[in-house]
Design an enzyme around this catalytic site. Structure first.
Site, short mmCIF file in Angstrom:
data_model
loop_
_atom_site.label_atom_id
_atom_site.label_comp_id
_atom_site.label_asym_id
_atom_site.label_seq_id
_atom_site.Cartn_x
_atom_site.Cartn_y
_atom_site.Cartn_z
CG HIS A 189 49.71 -19.89 9.86
ND1 HIS A 189 49.90 -19.56 11.49
CD2 HIS A 189 50.42 -19.62 8.87
CE1 HIS A 189 50.98 -18.23 11.43
NE2 HIS A 189 51.83 -18.37 10.68
CD GLU B 72 40.16 -15.75 2.75
OE1 GLU B 72 41.75 -16.18 3.07
OE2 GLU B 72 39.72 -15.49 1.57
#
Length: 228
Positions: A102, A95
């Site tokens: 991003h 994660e």
């Protein structure tokens, strides 16, 4: 003929639920608490984010593990946030890797974020089509229009599966180009534990595809609406 139908149903069941079962089994198999590990999944996620100079990205507890690119938040399930296990460590690294994507401006991740609401809209439209198909048949009494409606519903349901297949490289990149090297070079796990970590990372990469395969069950239900 009944035997062929039974075999076909068994194959469909395996195709739809087999991957989901494997993902869950892989996660559970390596979720045993390990007091010898240096920290929890949540602590590792915080450490990795700080190391990458992403101190502004929080780590939160949530019902399911995911990175929210809109809120820019890493969210971990309670067992992975507070647990000391191979699964907790590997999922946390996976994660966090999405947060790294991003931050790096990954185009494929950005495309997934942009089109995710569209796919959700397709799923809502498919639900509407499913509920109204029998009513439309009763009112219009047109098998042709019913077949058209069912075809539209199947296409809408299949959009989710196609979407996750097309964006699978995002998950594979997070697991194997980012998370795995992080765990290996940082030595957050012993060498003997890395095989289990690879399995968990593979399961994490396939989670969305496995869950979207369930849409095939709804497609089969749509098919039964047809009178021919």
């Amino acid at each position: 003929m009944p035997l062929l139908v039974a075999l076909g149903a068994a194959l469909l069941f395996g195709l739809v639920f087999g991957p989901q079962w494997w993902v869950r089994r892989a996660m559970q198999q390596h979720a045993t608490e390990r007091p010898d590990l240096p920290g929890t999944g949540g602590e590792l996620a915080r450490h990795l984010l700080d190391q990458a100079r992403l101190e502004h990205v929080p780590v939160e507890v949530a019902p399911a593990d995911h990175f929210d690119p809109v809120a820019n938040v890493v969210r971990l399930s309670p067992q992975n946030h507070d647990g000391r296990s191979i699964t907790a460590v590997a999922v946390a690294a996976h994660e966090v890797s999405h947060a790294l994507q991003h931050a790096a401006g990954d185009r494929l991740l950005a495309a997934r974020v942009r089109f995710a609401p569209v796919v959700q809209g397709f799923e809502f439209a498919a639900a509407v089509v499913t509920m109204t198909a029998p009513l439309m048949l009763a009112i219009l009494k047109s098998p042709v229009l019913l077949a058209l409606q069912v075809g539209v519903g199947i296409a809408l349901l299949g959009a989710r599966l196609v979407f996750h297949l097309l964006t699978l490289p995002v998950e594979l990149d997070a697991s194997f180009r980012r998370a795995l090297p992080i765990l290996e070079t940082g030595r957050f796990l012993e060498a003997d534990d890395m095989l289990g970590a690879r399995t968990v990372l593979r399961a994490a990469a396939l989670t969305y595809v496995a869950s979207s395969l369930v849409s095939l069950v709804n497609i089969a239900r749509f098919r039964r609406l047809l009178p021919f």
